[in-house]
Design a protein around this motif. Sequence first.
Motif, PDB file in Angstrom:
ATOM      1  N   GLY B  62       0.827  -1.205   0.000  1.00 17.46           N
ATOM      2  CA  GLY B  62       0.000   0.000   0.000  1.00 17.46           C
ATOM      3  C   GLY B  62       0.861   1.254   0.000  1.00 17.46           C
ATOM      4  O   GLY B  62       2.090   1.167  -0.050  1.00 17.46           O
ATOM      5  N   SER B  63       0.203   2.394   0.021  1.00 18.14           N
ATOM      6  CA  SER B  63       0.968   3.643  -0.050  1.00 18.14           C
ATOM      7  C   SER B  63       0.410   4.698   0.908  1.00 18.14           C
ATOM      8  O   SER B  63      -0.771   4.674   1.250  1.00 18.14           O
ATOM      9  CB  SER B  63       0.946   4.192  -1.480  1.00 18.14           C
ATOM     10  N   VAL B  64       1.310   5.593   1.312  1.00 21.96           N
ATOM     11  CA  VAL B  64       0.917   6.755   2.117  1.00 21.96           C
ATOM     12  C   VAL B  64       1.381   7.984   1.346  1.00 21.96           C
ATOM     13  O   VAL B  64       2.566   8.107   1.041  1.00 21.96           O
ATOM     14  CB  VAL B  64       1.598   6.734   3.509  1.00 21.96           C
ATOM     15  N   THR B  65       0.441   8.840   0.981  1.00 21.72           N
ATOM     16  CA  THR B  65       0.840  10.056   0.260  1.00 21.72           C
ATOM     17  C   THR B  65       0.433  11.279   1.071  1.00 21.72           C
ATOM     18  O   THR B  65      -0.625  11.295   1.705  1.00 21.72           O
ATOM     19  CB  THR B  65       0.210  10.143  -1.148  1.00 21.72           C
ATOM     20  N   LEU B  66       1.297  12.275   0.997  1.00 24.52           N
ATOM     21  CA  LEU B  66       1.039  13.523   1.724  1.00 24.52           C
ATOM     22  C   LEU B  66       1.137  14.667   0.721  1.00 24.52           C
ATOM     23  O   LEU B  66       2.178  14.843   0.087  1.00 24.52           O
ATOM     24  CB  LEU B  66       2.070  13.696   2.845  1.00 24.52           C
ATOM     25  N   ALA B  73       8.505   7.309  -1.698  1.00 22.33           N
ATOM     26  CA  ALA B  73       9.186   7.609  -2.961  1.00 22.33           C
ATOM     27  C   ALA B  73       9.898   8.965  -2.863  1.00 22.33           C
ATOM     28  O   ALA B  73      10.938   9.169  -3.470  1.00 22.33           O
ATOM     29  CB  ALA B  73       8.186   7.618  -4.108  1.00 22.33           C
ATOM     30  N   ASN B  74       9.318   9.896  -2.105  1.00 21.36           N
ATOM     31  CA  ASN B  74       9.927  11.219  -1.906  1.00 21.36           C
ATOM     32  C   ASN B  74      10.071  11.478  -0.411  1.00 21.36           C
ATOM     33  O   ASN B  74       9.493  12.416   0.134  1.00 21.36           O
ATOM     34  CB  ASN B  74       9.036  12.316  -2.499  1.00 21.36           C
ATOM     35  N   PRO B  75      10.832  10.623   0.259  1.00 21.40           N
ATOM     36  CA  PRO B  75      10.792  10.674   1.734  1.00 21.40           C
ATOM     37  C   PRO B  75      11.217  12.009   2.316  1.00 21.40           C
ATOM     38  O   PRO B  75      10.566  12.528   3.218  1.00 21.40           O
ATOM     39  CB  PRO B  75      11.747   9.557   2.160  1.00 21.40           C
ATOM     40  N   GLU B  76      12.298  12.571   1.777  1.00 19.11           N
ATOM     41  CA  GLU B  76      12.833  13.754   2.439  1.00 19.11           C
ATOM     42  C   GLU B  76      11.904  14.948   2.293  1.00 19.11           C
ATOM     43  O   GLU B  76      11.659  15.678   3.245  1.00 19.11           O
ATOM     44  CB  GLU B  76      14.231  14.057   1.914  1.00 19.11           C
ATOM     45  N   ALA B  78       8.625  14.891   1.515  1.00 17.76           N
ATOM     46  CA  ALA B  78       7.322  14.663   2.140  1.00 17.76           C
ATOM     47  C   ALA B  78       7.402  14.794   3.658  1.00 17.76           C
ATOM     48  O   ALA B  78       6.536  15.386   4.288  1.00 17.76           O
ATOM     49  CB  ALA B  78       6.808  13.292   1.752  1.00 17.76           C
ATOM     50  N   ARG B  79       8.490  14.248   4.240  1.00 17.39           N
ATOM     51  CA  ARG B  79       8.567  14.228   5.704  1.00 17.39           C
ATOM     52  C   ARG B  79       8.819  15.608   6.310  1.00 17.39           C
ATOM     53  O   ARG B  79       8.579  15.824   7.478  1.00 17.39           O
ATOM     54  CB  ARG B  79       9.659  13.247   6.150  1.00 17.39           C
ATOM     55  N   ARG B  80       9.320  16.518   5.491  1.00 13.28           N
ATOM     56  CA  ARG B  80       9.492  17.882   6.001  1.00 13.28           C
ATOM     57  C   ARG B  80       8.144  18.508   6.327  1.00 13.28           C
ATOM     58  O   ARG B  80       8.064  19.477   7.052  1.00 13.28           O
ATOM     59  CB  ARG B  80      10.198  18.744   4.957  1.00 13.28           C
ATOM     60  N   ASP B  81       7.094  17.961   5.718  1.00 11.82           N
ATOM     61  CA  ASP B  81       5.760  18.512   5.920  1.00 11.82           C
ATOM     62  C   ASP B  81       5.006  17.803   7.035  1.00 11.82           C
ATOM     63  O   ASP B  81       3.787  17.938   7.133  1.00 11.82           O
ATOM     64  CB  ASP B  81       4.965  18.401   4.618  1.00 11.82           C
ATOM     65  N   ILE B  82       5.733  17.000   7.814  1.00 15.96           N
ATOM     66  CA  ILE B  82       5.092  16.252   8.900  1.00 15.96           C
ATOM     67  C   ILE B  82       5.706  16.666  10.225  1.00 15.96           C
ATOM     68  O   ILE B  82       6.916  16.831  10.347  1.00 15.96           O
ATOM     69  CB  ILE B  82       5.314  14.726   8.711  1.00 15.96           C
ATOM     70  N   GLY B  83       4.858  16.810  11.199  1.00 18.75           N
ATOM     71  CA  GLY B  83       5.331  16.986  12.573  1.00 18.75           C
ATOM     72  C   GLY B  83       4.865  15.781  13.366  1.00 18.75           C
ATOM     73  O   GLY B  83       3.689  15.448  13.330  1.00 18.75           O
ATOM     74  N   TYR B  84       5.800  15.124  14.034  1.00 21.96           N
ATOM     75  CA  TYR B  84       5.457  13.856  14.689  1.00 21.96           C
ATOM     76  C   TYR B  84       5.798  13.904  16.171  1.00 21.96           C
ATOM     77  O   TYR B  84       6.929  14.213  16.544  1.00 21.96           O
ATOM     78  CB  TYR B  84       6.234  12.731  13.990  1.00 21.96           C
ATOM     79  N   LEU B  85       4.811  13.629  16.975  1.00 24.57           N
ATOM     80  CA  LEU B  85       5.049  13.477  18.422  1.00 24.57           C
ATOM     81  C   LEU B  85       4.829  12.016  18.775  1.00 24.57           C
ATOM     82  O   LEU B  85       3.687  11.547  18.806  1.00 24.57           O
ATOM     83  CB  LEU B  85       4.071  14.361  19.219  1.00 24.57           C
ATOM     84  N   PRO B  86       5.914  11.270  19.008  1.00 27.93           N
ATOM     85  CA  PRO B  86       5.749   9.861  19.391  1.00 27.93           C
ATOM     86  C   PRO B  86       5.157   9.755  20.804  1.00 27.93           C
ATOM     87  O   PRO B  86       5.028  10.763  21.501  1.00 27.93           O
ATOM     88  CB  PRO B  86       7.174   9.302  19.371  1.00 27.93           C
ATOM     89  N   GLU B  87       4.858   8.542  21.186  1.00 27.16           N
ATOM     90  CA  GLU B  87       4.247   8.315  22.504  1.00 27.16           C
ATOM     91  C   GLU B  87       5.154   8.871  23.613  1.00 27.16           C
ATOM     92  O   GLU B  87       4.691   9.462  24.566  1.00 27.16           O
ATOM     93  CB  GLU B  87       4.027   6.812  22.686  1.00 27.16           C
ATOM     94  N   GLU B  88       6.452   8.648  23.432  1.00 33.26           N
ATOM     95  CA  GLU B  88       7.439   9.195  24.374  1.00 33.26           C
ATOM     96  C   GLU B  88       8.065  10.415  23.702  1.00 33.26           C
ATOM     97  O   GLU B  88       8.708  10.278  22.657  1.00 33.26           O
ATOM     98  CB  GLU B  88       8.503   8.127  24.640  1.00 33.26           C
ATOM     99  N   PRO B  89       7.887  11.634  24.236  1.00 30.01           N
ATOM    100  CA  PRO B  89       8.435  12.809  23.540  1.00 30.01           C
ATOM    101  C   PRO B  89       9.949  12.673  23.326  1.00 30.01           C
ATOM    102  O   PRO B  89      10.671  12.330  24.272  1.00 30.01           O
ATOM    103  CB  PRO B  89       8.134  13.963  24.509  1.00 30.01           C
TER     104      PRO B  89
END
Lengths: 251, 312
Positions: B62-66, B73-76, B78-89
């Motif tokens: 499957g795929s995840v597109t942002l 396919a364009n990780p760098e 695409a990921r600049r447009d994500i802010g991620y807070l994991p369970e443990e900061p």
Amino acid sequence: MKTIRLIAGNDIKRQFAQPFAWILLALVTILLAWQFLLLFEVYLELASKLNAADPRGASDSVALPVLRILSGLLLLIAPLATMQSLAGERRAHTLPLLLAAGVGNLRIVIGKFLGAFALVALIVLIAVCMPLSLEFGTTLDLGRLAAATLGLLLFSASLTAIGIACSAWTAHPALAAAAALIISSLLALIDMGARLQGVNNELINWMSLSTHLEPFFFGLIASVDIVYFLLVTMLALLFAARRLDSLRTRG
Amino acid sequence: MNQSTPELVIDRVSRNLSGRTIIEDLSLTLDRGEVLGLLGVNGAGKSTTLRMISGMLAPSSGSVTLGGLDLYANPERARRDIGYLPEEPPLYGELNVEEYLGFCARLHGLPRPTINAAVERVIERCELGEMRRRLTSLLSKGFRQRVGLAQAIVHEPALIVLDEPASGLDPIQALRLRELIRTLAVDHAVVLSTHVLSDVLACCDRVAILHQGRLRHSAVLSEIDAGSALRVQIEGDVDKDAWLHMPMVASAQIIDARCWRIRLRDGSSASDLAKAINDCSFGLLELRADGNALEDIFVRIATQPDTTEAAA
């Protein structure tokens, strides 16, 4: 390049914000200074019998033995300096910050490598300053000293890269340090072990880190030795990047 | 980017770990301005889903597109447009709050001249002013969570991914965090995971319930509430047909032995239902708007592993 510098700079800053780096620096400096003074005392006793103007005297009796001792200590220093870099990040749950930030795996690894190498290289440079101080009272073979310093820096780069690879492999810093120590020691002593077993194999000899470090202590800078250290460093860093990749793909 | 394109598209994503299927055939979309709550019991696959959305973990299929860009396919980019807070900061304990947020801003590629302003903005937004010079290792749980959230939004990402953001917070801290998440939703798309229903009800526009790695239910929260209609408590035992014989009842669902959820037909009212219940001598004890429809759906899904409720 900017991100690599950022990650490396952050690691250097964090390392020196903790007592561990300072304690490591202090202990290694004290140990080397003690050895340096012992060798220097012996040198002074023999100085009357040697020609003080002969640069081989101080270089062979004090400077290079100190650096040889350092090469042995580096087998322990590099794993200690690298054990926290990726394993510590995984243990402290901070690795997701780097992995989710759009920074490539290789850039993360190179940044971590440079961050840890800065501490190891600083130790090498401090150690080199001790024999260099003899230049005030005698004449050193600066060419040989420069070659030995280059060799030690290349040698420590390889050990640091091996440490980074081990640190990427596990989430336990102590395990990473132990693995790095074992692998580095094996690579450093493999030819000696083989010879003790009566095996004299060229490939085993070529694989040994010591084989490629030794010529630098004699002032010989051969491209084959430089390439060997760079190759070991690159392979270890690629392995670490591959490991980060597998963390993404295999979980 | 085309405004009609959803910000985040998860298309038939599956993920296996150690030969076990953790996520199976998951499809979801999310637009800017929306907050999606991923709900599920522990082990339902919420964190794995968020790790895939954030680019931490690659899907097995499957795929995840942002914003139209494939995350792998364009990780760098695409990921600049994500802010991620994991369970443990993910906090570096050796840095103070300001240094840490500055590092995060640079890591996410913000240009140097804008970093100070971005850090100031996020410190103000997350109410971290009094803690700005404090080492992150010395912060309380609530402030750690806030700094974690601040690092996720410092670069103004299009998508904010929050894994159990209210975990371990006291009620006041949780309330303020919910308010903050609601304000973030004005400019961003937000996905958050939780197993606390009140978090979903307070913050989210949509809910997706995961159970055993599969999407079991997906709905707009306002529709759940609107369609939930009435909860009826009666004295006697009656069967479902007894309810369905009433002309104003569209559907009846048993909650427990004497408690029913009743959906009314269009044009019918609660008073019509109350009158019919009295006429049938069911012994009406309570009749009220059903505010816990989500809870019931969640409990039903979580306690019936083989439920086949279709994802909306």
